[in-house]
Write a protein that holds these residues in place. Structure first.
Motif: not given
Length: 272
Positions: A10, A140, A143-144, A147, A151-153, A203, A265, A268
């Motif tokens: 991020a 995304l 982060l997926n 998290h 939370k990722a969003s 998302t 989750r 990723g």
């Protein structure tokens, strides 16, 4: 370099996207580039994504990221949501703003409906493809994996909002008008709230369309066309922007509570 990108995806994307976005604005302000060249910054998030993926995963990673724009067989519901759903919160926000003291929406000057089509196409290319390889295509999936989708969003939405700050201090932009009307806290805070709310909707779509950057880009272009171009939730009243941000937050909360898509989750995605 690779370890930092993997450990801090991020921060890596945000810093590079902001750098690429600010550079043309500074070049225009100092006379190195002609007026209008600052629009190059619209491609900064996607450019940052391809640079980071190239450093992390090489040519194969770049190809994998680029292929996400070819994912188009995702079902009519998702196409319909991306293209037409923005109409509903736009209209709802205008009438809600009127209910709390704003002007009654005037539709007499509305352009012919067909004129929204070229707006969607152009904004999909310049705003959608210019950003969505970065926010959704690159960031995304990473982060997926670390998290929950909610939370990722929110992380992406916050970064997305901060990325727009240079526009608030660039004369002639609509964001600079919001800054004059609402001040730093309300203007940037309200816009960042909108970005975080809309990020949740992205998302939801992205994770249900096999990671389609194309759908994310179309949603971006259509949203900008309806929100800011054709219907125009601003109409010279900054309060309308805040109400619209609140309506979008309510829509996203409804999606969270009813779809069950934001609990755990999702795994990723790497580009190798």
């Amino acid at each position: 370099m690779r370890w930092f990108i993997k450990a801090h995806p991020a921060a890596s994307l945000a810093l590079l996207a902001i750098l690429f976005g600010v550079a043309p604005i500074l070049a225009v302000s100092t006379g190195l580039l002609p007026d209008g060249a600052s629009q190059i910054g619209a491609f900064s998030a996607s450019l940052a994504a391809f640079v980071l993926v190239a450093l992390e995963s090489g040519k194969d990673g770049v190809k994998a990221l680029a292929r996400r724009v070819l994912i188009w067989r995702v079902g009519w519901f998702w196409w319909g949501f991306a293209l037409f759903f923005p109409i509903l919160p736009s209209i709802a926000a205008l009438y809600l703003f009127h209910a709390i003291g704003g002007p009654l929406p005037d539709w007499s000057a509305l352009k012919p409906l067909w004129q929204v089509i070229p707006m969607i196409i152009l904004l999909t290319i310049f705003a959608g493809l210019g950003e969505e390889f970065g926010w959704r295509g690159c960031l995304l999936p990473r982060l997926n994996g670390a998290h929950a989708p909610l939370k990722a969003s929110l992380i992406i939405g916050f970064i997305w909002g901060i990325w727009h700050i240079p526009l608030f201090v660039t004369p002639g932009t609509v964001q600079s008008e919001w800054l004059q009307d609402g001040g730093w806290l309300l203007a940037i805070g309200g816009y960042t709230l909108f970005c975080m709310a809309w990020s949740i909707q992205y998302t939801w779509i992205f994770n249900n369309t096999r990671g389609s950057v194309l759908l994310a880009a179309v949603m971006h272009g259509a949203g900008n066309a309806w929100f800011g171009g054709y219907i125009d939730v601003y109409r010279g009243h900054f309060g309308g922007i805040l109400v619209f941000a609140a309506v979008m937050a309510a829509v996203s909360l409804f999606i969270i509570l009813t779809t069950g898509a934001f609990g755990g989750r999702t795994g990723g995605t790497t580009f190798k």
